[in-house]
Enzyme design. Structure first.
Site, short mmCIF file in Angstrom:
data_model
loop_
_atom_site.label_atom_id
_atom_site.label_comp_id
_atom_site.label_asym_id
_atom_site.label_seq_id
_atom_site.Cartn_x
_atom_site.Cartn_y
_atom_site.Cartn_z
N ARG A 305 0.22 -1.11 0.20
CA ARG A 305 -0.50 0.02 -0.05
C ARG A 305 0.78 1.31 0.11
O ARG A 305 0.21 2.68 -0.31
CB ARG A 305 -1.38 -0.19 1.16
CG ARG A 305 -2.31 -0.55 1.25
CD ARG A 305 -3.47 -0.81 1.94
NE ARG A 305 -4.43 -1.93 2.45
CZ ARG A 305 -4.31 -2.56 2.52
NH1 ARG A 305 -3.62 -2.89 3.84
NH2 ARG A 305 -5.37 -3.50 2.36
N SER A 308 2.04 2.15 -4.64
CA SER A 308 1.35 2.54 -6.17
C SER A 308 0.04 3.15 -6.30
O SER A 308 0.24 4.31 -6.23
CB SER A 308 0.10 1.30 -6.22
OG SER A 308 -0.64 0.81 -5.70
N VAL A 427 -10.48 1.97 -3.58
CA VAL A 427 -9.56 0.46 -4.36
C VAL A 427 -8.06 0.73 -3.23
O VAL A 427 -8.22 0.98 -2.42
CB VAL A 427 -9.06 0.13 -5.46
CG1 VAL A 427 -10.15 0.20 -6.71
CG2 VAL A 427 -7.95 1.81 -6.03
N GLU A 428 -8.16 -1.03 -3.34
CA GLU A 428 -6.86 -1.10 -1.55
C GLU A 428 -7.17 -1.15 -0.58
O GLU A 428 -7.07 -0.91 0.45
CB GLU A 428 -5.74 -1.00 -2.01
CG GLU A 428 -4.81 -1.45 -3.42
CD GLU A 428 -3.39 -0.90 -2.95
OE1 GLU A 428 -2.76 -0.93 -2.22
OE2 GLU A 428 -3.10 -1.11 -4.55
N GLY A 429 -8.92 -1.00 -0.71
CA GLY A 429 -9.58 -1.13 0.99
C GLY A 429 -9.99 0.58 0.56
O GLY A 429 -9.13 1.29 0.55
#
Length: 748
Positions: A305, A308, A427-429
């Site tokens: 995390r 990106s 996104v990603e949580g």
């Protein structure tokens, strides 16, 4: 005494219960500088000793060469309109090595550092979010990273060279309709069985959504829940979450349909599988990794995390700050550049400070990952808070660009980023979950010097370990109570500060003061809220805010020291630290106002007024905002340094290129404009826009012929840069879908 206390805590769920999946998440990764703030007594000397990285010569050459060439070749407007990256661009990316940034050289990859991969993503994304997807996904959490860390030798030999060459285009299948931020609840099913040839295979059924590159990928890393009724793999009947590699075209795999992301329609869509059968050897890491998927994901995400999404967010903030400052000097109203107006300069100053602060946090955090530190709490902070700041920055930029920001077309340089900002938030949580559940929920246990030991002792009914842990915890609590009172009375005067720039010492003192209060109130939350913390998301979110802004503030100071304390950057440091500390103050006020029970009443009735009077800091004032705004409103060595590695096309016909061409011309002719203004005040030249009086000024002998030519050219460039796109009726409706065509698509 401690044994009785332990049994009471067990009976009353005083401490948060930790599930098996939560335990693996807690055990993944490392505690880093976040632990210093949870200690209540941050060792700033040790924190400043943490490395602040730089790109290697090879990595910088890639940024200056292939990345520049890629962005110069890729027409971002054409990509946005067609929603496709042209084949010749994909071919160039494969040849230049863009798909193998994370892959070791032994397999044909670049093996670049985390910092370099982050820098490349930060440079590409503001140009085109669609193009960015083809850089980000192959080089972050997914097949390549997981294969490098966990793949068998046979898997690495087969897949990694082909991934580096772009023969395999990967995607990662995790999110489901009922499993988003709560990834542990995924329902994708895989069942082990023995086929007619006596081979062990997996039969998969799944329904995934929001999968970036899902419609175009030909190698899927699928997270699923593995069942093995006959224990064929030797990991029990229910091994659990597992990552399985699935090739495009496998019978039963359904892909190609697309979602339509807001803003830029990057390739994203569902993945579905109906009785998809693959070999058990397709388990990533081999059959021994059956059930090891959750640990893989948590260990990868612990540092992943940091890469990106923070990169894309920070790249966006930096680009927007540079462009907004330039536009504010090119656009004129009421006879002066709009950037000279206080109301316009205020958001520009904020943009410049946020660009400086978040870039410092990006570099500092990625350097830690390169040094083998994977801090999940800091990574969560970076993901959630940089993407939120990017959204706020896009709004500030839109306010300044105004009409030029809301009219779409090739020359609108901020519109697509503004519209796309919510994507990174989700996104990603989703940020709302990261802030209210993950950051403090994980940090309070993992980063606290004693809490995890006590939780383990309670779970294991270990009275000796519990007694040792509680003695340490009580000492920790009392020490922070004393420190908090002392620092409050002296406003942090006795916080130990190392040899730093004299003008920034006060910020270290205030961060130390804030850390002691944060650590004290962490203990109060664990003591008095305890097992209910998971349900008190608003309260834990305020704790997360306090931690995040302390980390952001320190990252700013770390950058300032690492870059040699440039005097001209002080205005950005001052703004960023004032903002950070004011946000910490706001978070503490929220904690005081919303704490439960009798303690909450005491905090609200007695200590909140004191907190508001004896505050850490106030928000930056107008003078500071104007000074910070000036950084991006001029062209000099400082702006060149701060804008390094931002893509600024040389083509003056493009939106960004056109703006910066005008900005340079306007800056170059500013002294000429001042001479004309002086003559206007003296009554020697008529009223009007000075750059429109080039011919009259030349005839009056105020300026030379070549100066008049430069001034006229600057005016032409300035007017062109503030122009918005205009379409003929035929072109305008050619960009739309005819109603009959839309009906046919719906019917299909």
């Amino acid at each position: 005494m401690f044994t009785a206390l332990m049994h009471w805590m067990q009976a009353n769920d005083v401490l948060p219960r930790i599930s098996d999946t939560e335990r693996q998440a807690l055990e993944a990764g490392n505690v880093w500088v976040d632990g210093q703030f949870f200690s209540g007594k941050p060792d700033f000397a040790a924190m400043l000793d943490a490395r602040y990285g730089r790109l290697s010569a090879e990595e910088q050459a890639f940024m200056d060469g292939p990345v520049e060439e890629l962005l110069s070749r890729a027409d971002c407007n054409e990509i946005a309109l067609t929603r496709r990256v042209p084949d010749h661009i994909i071919e160039f990316m494969a040849e230049a090595g863009f798909f193998g940034l994370i892959i070791p050289r032994a397999y044909g990859g670049k093996e670049f550092s985390t910092l370099a991969r982050s820098a490349i993503m930060a440079k590409v994304t503001p140009h085109s979010g669609i193009l960015s997807a083809y850089v980000v996904i192959p080089n972050t959490l997914g097949a390549a990273e997981l294969l490098v860390e966990y793949g068998t030798e046979a898997q690495q030999d087969h897949y990694l060279p082909r991934l580096a060459r772009g023969e395999y285009l990967p995607c990662f299948g995790l999110t489901e309709p009922t499993a988003g931020s709560d990834a542990a609840s995924l329902t994708a099913d895989a069942e082990a069985f023995r086929d007619a040839d006596d081979e062990i295979r997996l039969r998969l059924n799944f329904r995934k959504r929001y999968i970036t590159l899902g419609p175009v990928a030909n190698l899927i890393s699928l997270a699923c829940r593995l069942r093995d009724p006959d224990n064929l793999l030797g990991q029990g009947e229910a091994p659990g979450i597992t990552v399985v590699l699935i090739h495009g075209g496998t019978p039963g795999l359904i892909q190609g349909d697309r979602h339509e992301p807001i803003g830029e329609a990057f390739p994203n869509g569902p993945l579905m599988g109906e009785d998809v059968v693959v070999s058990a050897d397709n388990i990533l890491g081999g059959r021994d990794q059956a059930g090891g998927g959750w640990r893989m994901l948590m260990e990868s995400l612990a540092g992943g995390r940091m890469v990106s999404l923070p990169a894309t967010a920070v790249g966006g903030i930096r680009t927007v700050a540079a462009a907004t400052g330039a536009y504010s000097m090119v656009r004129q109203q009421f006879g002066l550049p709009i950037g000279r107006m206080e109301g316009v300069a205020t958001p520009i100053g904020r943009l410049n400070a946020l660009a400086y602060m978040t870039e410092g946090a990006r570099v500092f955090g990625c350097t830690a990952v390169d040094d083998g530190i994977n801090p999940p709490v800091v990574s969560g902070v970076m993901k959630a808070y940089t993407t939120e700041l990017a959204r706020q920055s896009a709004t500030d930029a839109m306010d300044v660009f105004s009409g030029a920001g809301v009219m779409q077309g090739p020359n609108n340089i901020i519109g697509r980023g503004y519209c796309s900002a919510p994507v990174a938030i989700t996104v990603e949580g989703a940020n709302i979950m990261t802030r209210t559940l993950m950051v403090f929920g994980q940090g309070a246990i993992r980063c606290h010097p004693h809490a995890l030991d006590v939780v383990h002792a309670v779970e294991n009914d270990d009275a000796r370990a519990f007694s040792k842990g509680m003695r340490g915890w009580i000492g920790h609590f009392l020490a922070n109570l004393g420190r908090t009172v002392g620092h409050g009375l002296t406003r942090g005067a006795f916080v130990r500060v190392p040899d730093v720039d004299a003008a920034t010492k006060r910020y270290y003192r205030k961060l130390g003061w804030a850390a002691s209060r944060f650590a004290l109130f962490t203990d109060l939350a664990l003591f008095f809220v305890g097992g209910r913390l998971k349900m008190r998301g608003n309260l834990t979110g305020r704790y997360a805010d306090a931690l995040a802004w302390m980390l952001m503030g320190f990252s700013t100071l770390r950058r300032f020291e690492a870059e040699g304390r440039p005097r001209e950057d002080r205005v950005l440091v001052d703004y960023a630290l004032r903002l950070s500390l004011a946000k910490v103050q706001e978070a503490f006020e929220g904690i005081y106002e919303n704490f439960d029970g009798p303690l909450g009443k005491l905090l609200r009735g007695v200590f909140l007024p004191i907190l508001r009077v004896n505050r850490l800091a106030r928000l930056p004032d107008d003078r500071m905002a104007m000074a910070a705004a000036a950084v991006s409103q001029r062209i000099d060595a400082q702006s060149a340094r701060l804008n390094a590695d931002i893509f600024m096309p040389e083509n003056p016909d493009s939106g960004v290129g056109r703006l910066f061409d005008a900005f340079h011309r306007v800056a170059d002719t500013a002294p000429i404009v001042e001479r004309i203004k002086a003559e206007q005040k003296a009554g020697e030249l008529p009223a009007g826009e000075p750059d429109a009086l080039a011919q009259a000024a030349r005839e009056a002998g105020v300026i030379e012929a070549d100066e008049a030519e430069r001034l006229s050219a600057a005016r032409g460039a300035r007017l062109a840069a503030i122009e918005v796109d205009v379409f003929s009726e035929s072109d305008f409706f050619a960009r739309a879908v005819a109603p009959s065509e839309a009906s046919r698509r719906d019917a299909a």
